[in-house]
Design a protein around this motif. Structure first.
Motif, PDB file in Angstrom:
ATOM      1  N   SER A  19      57.812  -8.931  83.021  1.00  0.00           N
ATOM      2  CA  SER A  19      56.452  -9.364  83.332  1.00  0.00           C
ATOM      3  C   SER A  19      56.158 -10.759  82.792  1.00  0.00           C
ATOM      4  O   SER A  19      56.524 -11.103  81.669  1.00  0.00           O
ATOM      5  N   LYS A  20      55.457 -11.551  83.585  1.00  0.00           N
ATOM      6  CA  LYS A  20      55.015 -12.881  83.164  1.00  0.00           C
ATOM      7  C   LYS A  20      53.590 -12.858  82.607  1.00  0.00           C
ATOM      8  O   LYS A  20      53.060 -13.893  82.204  1.00  0.00           O
ATOM      9  N   SER A  21      52.974 -11.685  82.566  1.00  0.00           N
ATOM     10  CA  SER A  21      51.612 -11.587  82.034  1.00  0.00           C
ATOM     11  C   SER A  21      51.505 -12.029  80.581  1.00  0.00           C
ATOM     12  O   SER A  21      50.522 -12.686  80.211  1.00  0.00           O
ATOM     13  N   PRO A  22      52.476 -11.697  79.702  1.00  0.00           N
ATOM     14  CA  PRO A  22      52.360 -12.189  78.326  1.00  0.00           C
ATOM     15  C   PRO A  22      52.257 -13.707  78.240  1.00  0.00           C
ATOM     16  O   PRO A  22      51.450 -14.239  77.467  1.00  0.00           O
ATOM     17  N   ALA A  23      53.043 -14.427  79.029  1.00  0.00           N
ATOM     18  CA  ALA A  23      52.977 -15.885  79.003  1.00  0.00           C
ATOM     19  C   ALA A  23      51.598 -16.378  79.437  1.00  0.00           C
ATOM     20  O   ALA A  23      51.034 -17.306  78.840  1.00  0.00           O
ATOM     21  N   LEU A  24      51.034 -15.752  80.452  1.00  0.00           N
ATOM     22  CA  LEU A  24      49.719 -16.143  80.953  1.00  0.00           C
ATOM     23  C   LEU A  24      48.629 -15.895  79.923  1.00  0.00           C
ATOM     24  O   LEU A  24      47.807 -16.772  79.631  1.00  0.00           O
ATOM     25  N   HIS A  25      48.594 -14.698  79.376  1.00  0.00           N
ATOM     26  CA  HIS A  25      47.523 -14.346  78.445  1.00  0.00           C
ATOM     27  C   HIS A  25      47.659 -15.097  77.127  1.00  0.00           C
ATOM     28  O   HIS A  25      46.653 -15.554  76.559  1.00  0.00           O
ATOM     29  N   ARG A  26      48.865 -15.243  76.627  1.00  0.00           N
ATOM     30  CA  ARG A  26      49.041 -15.983  75.372  1.00  0.00           C
ATOM     31  C   ARG A  26      48.609 -17.433  75.520  1.00  0.00           C
ATOM     32  O   ARG A  26      47.986 -18.005  74.614  1.00  0.00           O
ATOM     33  N   ALA A  27      48.932 -18.031  76.677  1.00  0.00           N
ATOM     34  CA  ALA A  27      48.496 -19.408  76.920  1.00  0.00           C
ATOM     35  C   ALA A  27      46.976 -19.491  76.968  1.00  0.00           C
ATOM     36  O   ALA A  27      46.373 -20.446  76.457  1.00  0.00           O
ATOM     37  N   ALA A  28      46.349 -18.481  77.562  1.00  0.00           N
ATOM     38  CA  ALA A  28      44.892 -18.464  77.647  1.00  0.00           C
ATOM     39  C   ALA A  28      44.264 -18.334  76.270  1.00  0.00           C
ATOM     40  O   ALA A  28      43.324 -19.069  75.923  1.00  0.00           O
ATOM     41  N   TYR A  29      44.766 -17.408  75.462  1.00  0.00           N
ATOM     42  CA  TYR A  29      44.175 -17.198  74.143  1.00  0.00           C
ATOM     43  C   TYR A  29      44.339 -18.438  73.266  1.00  0.00           C
ATOM     44  O   TYR A  29      43.423 -18.811  72.512  1.00  0.00           O
ATOM     45  N   ALA A  30      45.495 -19.094  73.372  1.00  0.00           N
ATOM     46  CA  ALA A  30      45.716 -20.319  72.594  1.00  0.00           C
ATOM     47  C   ALA A  30      44.744 -21.408  73.010  1.00  0.00           C
ATOM     48  O   ALA A  30      44.154 -22.101  72.171  1.00  0.00           O
ATOM     49  N   ALA A  31      44.558 -21.563  74.331  1.00  0.00           N
ATOM     50  CA  ALA A  31      43.649 -22.603  74.827  1.00  0.00           C
ATOM     51  C   ALA A  31      42.203 -22.316  74.451  1.00  0.00           C
ATOM     52  O   ALA A  31      41.407 -23.243  74.269  1.00  0.00           O
ATOM     53  N   LEU A  32      41.872 -21.042  74.313  1.00  0.00           N
ATOM     54  CA  LEU A  32      40.505 -20.655  73.947  1.00  0.00           C
ATOM     55  C   LEU A  32      40.288 -20.654  72.440  1.00  0.00           C
ATOM     56  O   LEU A  32      39.170 -20.396  71.969  1.00  0.00           O
ATOM     57  N   TRP A  37      44.357 -13.328  68.392  1.00  0.00           N
ATOM     58  CA  TRP A  37      44.622 -12.441  69.519  1.00  0.00           C
ATOM     59  C   TRP A  37      46.117 -12.373  69.812  1.00  0.00           C
ATOM     60  O   TRP A  37      46.821 -13.391  69.739  1.00  0.00           O
ATOM     61  N   THR A  38      46.586 -11.184  70.167  1.00  0.00           N
ATOM     62  CA  THR A  38      47.977 -11.000  70.570  1.00  0.00           C
ATOM     63  C   THR A  38      48.037 -10.293  71.916  1.00  0.00           C
ATOM     64  O   THR A  38      47.081  -9.613  72.313  1.00  0.00           O
ATOM     65  N   TYR A  39      49.161 -10.486  72.594  1.00  0.00           N
ATOM     66  CA  TYR A  39      49.373  -9.834  73.903  1.00  0.00           C
ATOM     67  C   TYR A  39      50.854  -9.516  74.019  1.00  0.00           C
ATOM     68  O   TYR A  39      51.703 -10.387  73.791  1.00  0.00           O
ATOM     69  N   GLU A  40      51.173  -8.290  74.349  1.00  0.00           N
ATOM     70  CA  GLU A  40      52.559  -7.866  74.425  1.00  0.00           C
ATOM     71  C   GLU A  40      52.820  -7.056  75.693  1.00  0.00           C
ATOM     72  O   GLU A  40      51.878  -6.684  76.408  1.00  0.00           O
ATOM     73  N   ALA A  41      54.084  -6.812  75.962  1.00  0.00           N
ATOM     74  CA  ALA A  41      54.497  -5.953  77.076  1.00  0.00           C
ATOM     75  C   ALA A  41      54.997  -4.646  76.489  1.00  0.00           C
ATOM     76  O   ALA A  41      55.890  -4.645  75.638  1.00  0.00           O
TER      77      ALA A  41
END
Length: 274
Positions: A19-32, A37-41
């Motif tokens: 899944s590429k969702s971790p890359a998407l969400h982690r980038a979002a949380y960092a930018a915000l 916040w953490t995000y895992e698969a």
């Protein structure tokens, strides 16, 4: 909801390591600036999903849900959005004051992909390949875009029944086309405003000749890429949009529901090199 202190989120599915969702969400949380916040698969079957969700402590803000857990996610929720109920599946679970809320941001994902494909405002006809779990939110997005006529391509009319029934509910005119009916599919693709494939690349390979003349193709697959359908439509001069665009657009809404903040779209797109 942003809440105070560290928060957790994850994508649930099986298999899920790709899944590429971790890359998407982690980038979002960092930018915000959400440094806690953490995000895992987390590999999770449909049978395991209810227990995992119910056991999640207060630090969990939400779950993204991929196959095969989307029906289970809808069932385990305490509240459901109207559109999740309409399409009968959920790819998003958000902790709220009312409990876990189920939503289907796959509809947002397909809407974004249709925009990227340049679907004109006057578009009225679509060809939808496949009748599985992704076909239903795709149909809802097509209806929202003004599509009134849809040709549903599936192995059998029985398999297409759920999609055909939803089309009727949405006020759309629908016809069934069998996978092996090359002539009818070729005719439909030649005049459609957009063709959307929701099936694996291997399953769609036999349709290459019939789909080649479509003006616009949205293929929900992103690995492997390009798919046989994407390659032939692109070679013929058609517009092609792949599954990464859909993934990105559905994630925007997930991030906003999890955090309560506007999605940092540029940072998220950069995480997928889009």
């Amino acid at each position: 909801m942003t809440g105070d202190g560290p928060r957790r989120a994850a994508v649930l599915g099986s298999p899920v390591a790709h899944s590429k969702s971790p890359a998407l969400h982690r980038a979002a949380y960092a930018a915000l600036g959400l440094t806690g916040w953490t995000y895992e698969a987390i590999d999770t079957t449909a049978e395991q999903l209810p227990g995992r969700v119910r056991a999640a402590g207060p630090e969990w803000a939400g779950f993204s849900v991929t196959m095969p857990g989307k029906l289970a996610a809808l069932a385990v929720a305490d509240v459901r959005t109207r559109r999740a109920e309409l399409v009968g599946s959920a790819n998003t679970l958000v902790r709220t004051d009312e409990g876990w809320r189920a939503d289907c941001t796959d509809i947002d994902g397909m809407a974004g992909a249709l925009r990227a494909a340049g679907l004109p405002a006057q578009a009225r006809r679509a060809v939808l390949i496949g009748a599985g779990g992704t076909a239903l939110p795709t149909l809802a997005a097509l209806a929202d875009a003004g599509i009134g006529e849809v040709s549903v391509v599936a192995r059998s009319a029985e398999r297409a029944r759920g999609v055909l029934d939803l089309a009727q509910t949405l006020g759309m005119t629908a016809q069934f086309i069998a996978f092996d009916d090359d002539r009818t599919l070729r005719t439909a693709c030649a005049v459609t405003d957009v063709t959307v494939s929701t099936v694996p690349a291997s399953a769609a390979a036999s349709l290459v000749t019939s789909v080649a003349d479509t003006a616009r193709l949205v293929d929900v697959i992103y690995d492997p890429w390009p798919t046989p359908l994407a390659a032939v439509v692109s070679a013929a001069g058609g517009t092609v949009v792949g599954g990464l665009v859909m993934l990105l657009n559905q994630a925007y809404s997930q991030v906003e529901q999890f955090t309560g903040l506007p999605a940092p779209r540029e940072a998220m797109a950069a995480a997928l090199d889009l």
